[in-house]
Write an enzyme that holds these catalytic residues in place. Structure first.
Site, PDB file in Angstrom:
ATOM      1  N   ARG A  47      50.539  35.272  51.613  1.00  0.00           N
ATOM      2  CA  ARG A  47      50.158  34.621  52.870  1.00  0.00           C
ATOM      3  C   ARG A  47      49.275  35.544  53.724  1.00  0.00           C
ATOM      4  NH1 ARG A  47      53.783  33.811  57.758  1.00  0.00           N
ATOM      5  NH2 ARG A  47      52.529  32.517  59.156  1.00  0.00           N
ATOM      6  N   HIS A  51      45.584  34.490  54.911  1.00  0.00           N
ATOM      7  CA  HIS A  51      45.218  34.358  56.330  1.00  0.00           C
ATOM      8  C   HIS A  51      44.136  35.343  56.742  1.00  0.00           C
ATOM      9  CE1 HIS A  51      48.675  31.792  58.161  1.00  0.00           C
ATOM     10  NE2 HIS A  51      48.263  31.318  57.013  1.00  0.00           N
ATOM     11  N   HIS A 174      51.867  27.101  47.404  1.00  0.00           N
ATOM     12  CA  HIS A 174      53.145  26.746  48.029  1.00  0.00           C
ATOM     13  C   HIS A 174      54.281  26.576  47.022  1.00  0.00           C
ATOM     14  CE1 HIS A 174      51.313  25.435  52.162  1.00  0.00           C
ATOM     15  NE2 HIS A 174      51.364  26.743  51.996  1.00  0.00           N
ATOM     16  N   TRP A 190      59.456  25.154  49.004  1.00  0.00           N
ATOM     17  CA  TRP A 190      58.835  23.977  48.375  1.00  0.00           C
ATOM     18  C   TRP A 190      59.395  23.722  46.970  1.00  0.00           C
ATOM     19  CZ3 TRP A 190      56.128  27.461  51.424  1.00  0.00           C
ATOM     20  CH2 TRP A 190      55.344  26.936  52.456  1.00  0.00           C
TER      21      TRP A 190
END
Ligand code: ZEM
Length: 295
Positions: A47, A51, A174, A190
């Protein structure tokens, strides 16, 4: 010649072997996660890399992984980046041991390492990012908002230069990790194997019945059968939007195809915003996994 990393000019040019040493050190930290989440820092490192790259705007050529501007306020405190201090602090420990590496190279290598060590495909990667300044930071709002729909995803990802197929492939990340109520407001994983990359994310989207979770938090879906898995509104549009759906179906049916497309899209994602002249090699490298080096 040497590399310029922040204010430290160095008198040696790191080789692929030097970057492999950094990779190997990241592996040690990822695995030494104790009770953190599902026992791995892998997902949060993916992540962070995403980002730091996904702020890219192809029109103005601003944002992206080049300058690692998430080190600075206010970007570090943008809502979308909540919780990423965990990943930045971890990478800081690696930086202490390899002060010559730029933050952008370190964070993207962290993402590559995490994906590969969590059974994902090889992610071709090369060094060349340089440390920038707070003035290089991007405004808030460049990363996707999970409460929105198909058109929002297109606006955000087309701005980075991706198409519908790549949006669907990238979303397969995910399969990894989870949402944290104290970070994004959303809650839960998920898939049933959040530290192993598989195409289960797509399979579950099609195979489970998804219902709106009844709670005080933001709108999210849960699987009707076990109520232990979640989907964000932006995940669910991958099977309701006609264009996205055909790619999601293909990835649900064929993990090799997903891995091939995911690898290509992530490799490109992590290179966004880096001028061609900065790369130290024209051909990206395949870093070796821990397992390959032990064999
Ligand atoms: Zn995510 N993501 N993401 N993502 N993401 C979260 C967590 C993780 C969206 C999103 O809003 C959220 C991509 C695309 C998109 C990962 C990788 C990638 C969370 C939960 C949210 C809300 C954060 C929390 O609470 O900790 C949206 C709207 C996206 C648009 C499609 C792409 C692309 C990714 C990589 C290629 C990963 C690995 C996580 C899990 C982090 C963790 O700490 O477990």
């Amino acid at each position: 010649s040497g590399v310029q990393s922040g204010k430290v000019a160095l008198n040696f040019t790191p080789t692929k072997e030097d970057y492999q040493k950094v990779y190997n050190k990241i592996v040690e930290f990822v695995e030494d996660a104790g009770d953190y989440d599902d026992g791995s820092y892998g997902p949060v490192l993916v992540r962070l890399a995403w980002h730091s790259s996904g702020t890219y705007d192809k029109e103005t050529k601003t944002g992206g992984s080049n300058y690692a501007t998430m080190r600075f306020e206010p970007e570090s405190t943008h809502g979308a980046n909540a919780g990423l201090n965990v990943a930045r602090d971890l990478m800081e420990k690696v930086k202490q041991e390899f002060p010559w590496i730029s933050y952008g190279d370190l964070w993207t290598l962290g993402g590559v390492c995490a994906i590969q060590e969590m059974s994902g495909p090889k992610i071709p990667w090369r060094p060349g990012r340089i440390d920038g300044f707070a003035a290089n930071a991007t405004p808030d709002g460049r990363l996707p908002d999970a409460t929105q729909g198909a058109d929002h995803l297109r606006n955000i990802f087309y701005r980075m230069g991706f198409n519908d197929q790549e949006i669907v492939a990238l979303s397969g990340a995910h399969a990894l990790g989870r949402c944290h109520a104290d970070r994004s407001g959303f809650e839960g994983p998920w898939t049933f194997s959040p530290t192993t990359l598989t195409n289960d994310y797509y399979k579950l989207l099609f195979d489970e019945k998804w219902v709106w979770k009844k709670w005080n938090g933001p709108k999210q879906l849960e699987d009707k059968k076990t109520r232990s898995l979640m989907m964000l509104p932006t995940d669910y549009v991958l099977i309701t939007d006609k264009s996205y759906k055909k790619f999601a179906r293909a990835y649900a049916d064929n993990q090799d195809l997903f891995f091939k497309d995911f690898s290509a899209a992530v490799s490109r994602l992590f290179e966004l915003g880096v001028p061609e002249s900065q790369w130290v090699t024209s051909e990206p490298w395949e870093m070796k996994t821990k397992e390959e080096q032990e064999a």
